[in-house]
Motif scaffolding. Structure first.
Motif, PDB file in Angstrom:
ATOM      1  N   ALA A  46      -3.565 -75.692 -42.788  1.00  0.00           N
ATOM      2  CA  ALA A  46      -3.179 -77.045 -43.200  1.00  0.00           C
ATOM      3  C   ALA A  46      -1.661 -77.173 -43.280  1.00  0.00           C
ATOM      4  N   ALA A  47      -0.992 -76.135 -43.801  1.00  0.00           N
ATOM      5  CA  ALA A  47       0.469 -76.168 -43.848  1.00  0.00           C
ATOM      6  C   ALA A  47       1.065 -76.125 -42.451  1.00  0.00           C
ATOM      7  N   SER A  48       0.468 -75.343 -41.556  1.00  0.00           N
ATOM      8  CA  SER A  48       0.956 -75.276 -40.173  1.00  0.00           C
ATOM      9  C   SER A  48       0.791 -76.607 -39.465  1.00  0.00           C
ATOM     10  N   LEU A  49      -0.274 -77.350 -39.844  1.00  0.00           N
ATOM     11  CA  LEU A  49      -0.496 -78.664 -39.241  1.00  0.00           C
ATOM     12  C   LEU A  49       0.666 -79.609 -39.512  1.00  0.00           C
ATOM     13  N   SER A  86       6.120 -76.797 -45.838  1.00  0.00           N
ATOM     14  CA  SER A  86       5.010 -76.141 -45.160  1.00  0.00           C
ATOM     15  C   SER A  86       5.252 -74.643 -45.020  1.00  0.00           C
ATOM     16  N   ASN A  87       6.494 -74.247 -44.754  1.00  0.00           N
ATOM     17  CA  ASN A  87       6.796 -72.812 -44.676  1.00  0.00           C
ATOM     18  C   ASN A  87       6.634 -72.138 -46.036  1.00  0.00           C
ATOM     19  N   ALA A  88       7.000 -72.827 -47.111  1.00  0.00           N
ATOM     20  CA  ALA A  88       6.821 -72.263 -48.446  1.00  0.00           C
ATOM     21  C   ALA A  88       5.344 -72.060 -48.764  1.00  0.00           C
ATOM     22  N   VAL A  89       4.508 -73.038 -48.385  1.00  0.00           N
ATOM     23  CA  VAL A  89       3.070 -72.898 -48.621  1.00  0.00           C
ATOM     24  C   VAL A  89       2.502 -71.748 -47.797  1.00  0.00           C
ATOM     25  N   ARG A  90       2.960 -71.603 -46.555  1.00  0.00           N
ATOM     26  CA  ARG A  90       2.474 -70.490 -45.732  1.00  0.00           C
ATOM     27  C   ARG A  90       2.909 -69.152 -46.317  1.00  0.00           C
ATOM     28  N   ALA A  91       4.102 -69.097 -46.893  1.00  0.00           N
ATOM     29  CA  ALA A  91       4.542 -67.857 -47.547  1.00  0.00           C
ATOM     30  C   ALA A  91       3.637 -67.529 -48.733  1.00  0.00           C
ATOM     31  N   LEU A  92       3.271 -68.537 -49.529  1.00  0.00           N
ATOM     32  CA  LEU A  92       2.372 -68.308 -50.659  1.00  0.00           C
ATOM     33  C   LEU A  92       0.990 -67.854 -50.189  1.00  0.00           C
ATOM     34  N   ALA A  93       0.505 -68.420 -49.074  1.00  0.00           N
ATOM     35  CA  ALA A  93      -0.785 -67.983 -48.537  1.00  0.00           C
ATOM     36  C   ALA A  93      -0.735 -66.511 -48.130  1.00  0.00           C
TER      37      ALA A  93
END
Length: 407
Positions: free
Chosen positions: A88-91, A58-65
């Motif tokens: 959604a990643a934070s969820l 989820s942290n990797a997805v938030r970094a990409l966002a």
């Protein structure tokens, strides 16, 4: 820290691009919507996947966002889409972290662990929204938004790497297909809550706490305009004592739990929130009364601030302190009483309930404030704050009554 700094920056970007408060409300809705749409599925998946790996993903997805925002923040539509991905990643991240705590610390240290967790979350929110984002945006000039998004990407990437260092935790249930297992597993989690009065009450406290935070954040701009008569962008300064009070409350929470008993902390915190909200609602008549004081008794002569600002800041500190007595003890109760194989589902259910129950008040609180203000008499924000204070006080009374009837 990065989460609150990013949200603060996005609110400013959207408001600057559109000049519309409605658009900023849509941004907040974009951050809430994933919880309502995929929250139940996330809860079931969290009980199947290793939670440390979920946190890293989820942290990797938030970094990409955040990387996407560096290049696409000029388009409001792209901000909404990337905001949905980020939310959604934070969820997945937050329920995974909370559900993992009991696997990392002994049962008798859960109060300390939850206090430390909430201390770091509150401190991060305060630093991110009051210091990090405003400083970067102000010092970097026209490139401040890109630098803030790049900083957020770096922070989330570092968090993903740290998450991989946590001890692995295997799933606690079988690998039945999610499509067929999800309804049954969600119903079993709800049944576990219904059968345990203390767990259900703790869930109600967490939902109430999250709802209060969203309502408070929604009402602050109106409060700054209608009551204090100053620009809403000064809210970070006026309400900074709220964060400081919360930090102090979380710091002394383990000591208070031993001295007063953990069961007394939640109703005490609710009562304190109710009293502070009443004080904030009546700050104008309080200022008028104090204005009659002469000489050194008048705070305006001592601090150089208006009486309205001084009284508001004086009430903001105890408000944050009281909130600290509500959230961490309720979270500890759920940790202790939730079955280990259901913790992911239960904390995901808590997130869904918190956001879904807060959605209607948040969306309509502005209209209710306007309507009450048009009826004449006190400002609409005053009446709304008194109504919220009455609801919080009623919850405190119900809590004490239920606790007397529980073992």
């Amino acid at each position: 820290m990065a989460y609150s700094a990013l949200l603060f920056t996005l609110l400013i970007v959207v408001l600057k691009a559109t000049g519309s408060s409605t658009q900023t409300s849509l941004l907040v809705l974009a951050f809430i919507a994933p919880t309502l749409l995929v929250g139940p599925l996330a809860g079931v998946m969290l009980d199947r996947w290793p939670k440390a790996r979920v946190m890293a993903l989820s942290n990797a997805v938030r970094a990409l966002a955040c990387v996407g925002l560096v290049f696409a923040h000029q388009w409001v539509g792209a901000i909404y889409l990337l905001g949905l991905l980020f939310s959604a990643a934070s969820l997945l991240f937050n329920p995974a972290l909370v559900a993992l705590l009991p696997a990392l610390v002994p049962r008798d240290r859960l109060v300390d662990a939850n206090s430390l967790y909430n201390l770091t979350v509150t401190g991060g929110q305060l630093v991110g929204m009051v210091l990090l984002a405003p400083l970067v945006l102000k010092l970097a000039g026209g490139a401040g938004e890109e630098i803030m998004f790049a900083t957020g990407a770096a922070m989330f990437a570092a968090a993903a790497a740290v998450s991989l260092l946590l001890p692995p935790e295997g799933s606690a249930i079988g690998q039945a297909p999610v499509r067929t297992a999800m309804p049954r597993e969600l119903l079993s989690a709800l049944a576990a809550l219904r059968s345990d009065r203390q767990a259900a009450l703790a869930m109600a406290h967490l939902v109430a706490g999250n709802t209060l935070v969203l309502l408070f954040a929604t009402l602050i701009p109106r409060y700054m305009n209608d009551i204090l008569g100053i620009a809403p962008d000064n809210a970070a300064f006026v309400f900074a004592p709220t964060g400081l009070g919360a930090l102090l409350g979380l710091r002394v929470l383990p000591w208070l739990a031993v001295r007063l008993g953990r069961q007394r902390l939640v109703p005490l915190g609710l009562a304190g929130i109710g009293l502070c909200l009443v004080g904030l609602a009546l700050v104008q008549p309080l200022a008028s009364f104090m204005d009659r004081a002469s000489g050194p008794l008048n705070p305006e002569n001592l601090l150089g601030l208006s009486l309205l600002q001084t009284i508001t800041m004086a009430l903001a500190g105890p408000l944050g302190f009281s909130y600290a007595l509500l959230n961490a003890p309720a979270q500890t109760v759920l940790h202790e009483r939730a079955p280990p194989h259901m913790r992911g589902r239960i904390f995901a259910v808590q997130a869904v309930l918190a956001n879904s129950l807060a959605l209607m008040p948040v969306l309509f609180i502005g209209g209710l404030t306007d309507l009450l203000g048009q009826l004449g008499g006190p400002p609409g924000i005053t009446i709304v704050l008194l109504l919220i204070a009455a609801a919080v006080t009623a919850l405190a009374a119900v809590t004490m009554r239920w606790q007397r009837g529980s073992p």
